[in-house]
Design an enzyme around this catalytic site. Structure first.
Site, short mmCIF file in Angstrom:
data_model
loop_
_atom_site.label_atom_id
_atom_site.label_comp_id
_atom_site.label_asym_id
_atom_site.label_seq_id
_atom_site.Cartn_x
_atom_site.Cartn_y
_atom_site.Cartn_z
N HIS A 155 6.00 -12.23 5.41
CA HIS A 155 5.84 -11.67 4.07
C HIS A 155 7.20 -11.30 3.52
CE1 HIS A 155 5.44 -8.51 7.09
NE2 HIS A 155 6.05 -7.70 6.25
N VAL A 180 3.84 -6.23 10.54
CA VAL A 180 2.75 -7.20 10.35
C VAL A 180 3.33 -8.58 10.60
CG1 VAL A 180 1.06 -8.16 8.75
CG2 VAL A 180 1.61 -5.71 8.64
N ILE A 224 0.82 -1.21 0.00
CA ILE A 224 0.00 0.00 0.00
C ILE A 224 0.86 1.27 0.00
CG2 ILE A 224 -0.25 0.38 2.50
CD1 ILE A 224 -3.31 0.51 2.00
P1 5GP Z 1 6.71 -4.88 7.48
O1 5GP Z 1 6.94 -3.48 8.00
O2 5GP Z 1 5.96 -5.72 8.49
O3 5GP Z 1 7.95 -5.56 6.99
O4 5GP Z 1 5.81 -4.73 6.19
C1 5GP Z 1 4.45 -4.49 6.24
C2 5GP Z 1 4.07 -3.84 4.95
O5 5GP Z 1 2.67 -3.93 4.80
C3 5GP Z 1 4.43 -2.35 4.86
O6 5GP Z 1 5.33 -2.13 3.78
C4 5GP Z 1 3.09 -1.66 4.65
O7 5GP Z 1 3.16 -0.57 3.74
C5 5GP Z 1 2.21 -2.79 4.14
N1 5GP Z 1 0.80 -2.66 4.47
C6 5GP Z 1 0.27 -2.30 5.68
N2 5GP Z 1 -1.07 -2.35 5.64
C7 5GP Z 1 -1.40 -2.74 4.37
C8 5GP Z 1 -2.64 -2.96 3.71
O8 5GP Z 1 -3.74 -2.83 4.28
N3 5GP Z 1 -2.59 -3.36 2.40
C9 5GP Z 1 -1.40 -3.53 1.75
N4 5GP Z 1 -1.47 -3.91 0.48
N5 5GP Z 1 -0.21 -3.33 2.35
C10 5GP Z 1 -0.21 -2.95 3.63
#
Ligand code: 5GP
Ligand code: ZN
Length: 116
Positions: free
Chosen positions: A103, A99, A36
Site C-alpha cells: 500500500h 499490513v 483509519i
Molecule cells: P503500514 O503501517 O503497514 O505502513 O500501514 C498500515 C495502515 O493501515 C496504517 O496507517 C493504519 O492506520 C491503517 N489501517 C489499519 N487497519 C485499517 C482498517 O481497518 N481500515 C483502514 N482504512 N485503515 C487501516
C-alpha cells in the site's frame, strides 16, 4: 477471489468489500481509501486489487500494477488536494509496515513536516 488473494489479509478483504472502508477512488487495478488513523489532512491508502506483500514484490511481478497505484494516487492528490503530495511505501516491520498487502500512503493537504 483471484489466485493472488490472501484469505487472511485485511486489505484483500477491503478490496473485496467484506470490510467497509471510505473508498475515495478506484480503477481496474487499484483502490484508494482513507486511512483509519490519518497522519495528514489527506491520508489515503492506495492498494493494488491483487495481493502482493510489499512494493518490491509488486514491482518485480507486475510493474504495470505499480504504475497503476501511482497513477491512482496522483489522481486522488489532485482531486482531494492541490496535486502536491508524499507517497510512502513502508517496507518491512522495522520500517513500520504492519499490513503485508502493498500500500502507498498518500499524504497531502497543507504543509507536510520534513524528515529532519
Ligand atoms: P503500514 O503501517 O503497514 O505502513 O500501514 C498500515 C495502515 O493501515 C496504517 O496507517 C493504519 O492506520 C491503517 N489501517 C489499519 N487497519 C485499517 C482498517 O481497518 N481500515 C483502514 N482504512 N485503515 C487501516
Ligand atoms: Zn492482500
Amino acid at each position: 477471489m483471484t489466485s493472488t488473494d490472501s484469505p487472511d489479509c485485511l486489505f484483500c478483504k477491503i478490496v473485496a468489500g467484506d470490510i467497509p472502508a471510505d473508498v475515495v477512488a478506484s480503477s481496474d487495478t487499484a483502490i484508494a481509501f482513507r486511512d483509519i488513523a490519518p497522519k495528514a489532512p489527506v491520508h489515503v491508502l492506495v492498494v493494488p486489487r491483487e495481493h502482493y506483500p510489499d512494493v518490491p514484490a509488486l514491482a518485480a511481478s507486475d510493474p504495470e500494477g505499480l504504475a497503476g497505484v501511482v497513477a491512482l494516487a496522483d489522481g486522488v492528490a489532485t482531486e482531494l488536494g492541490d496535486g502536491q503530495y508524499r507517497l510512502i511505501f513502508n517496507t518491512g516491520p522495522k520500517a513500520g509496515q504492519t499490513v503485508f498487502h502493498v500500500h502507498a500512503h498518500l499524504l497531502a493537504g497543507g504543509e507536510l513536516p520534513g524528515f529532519a
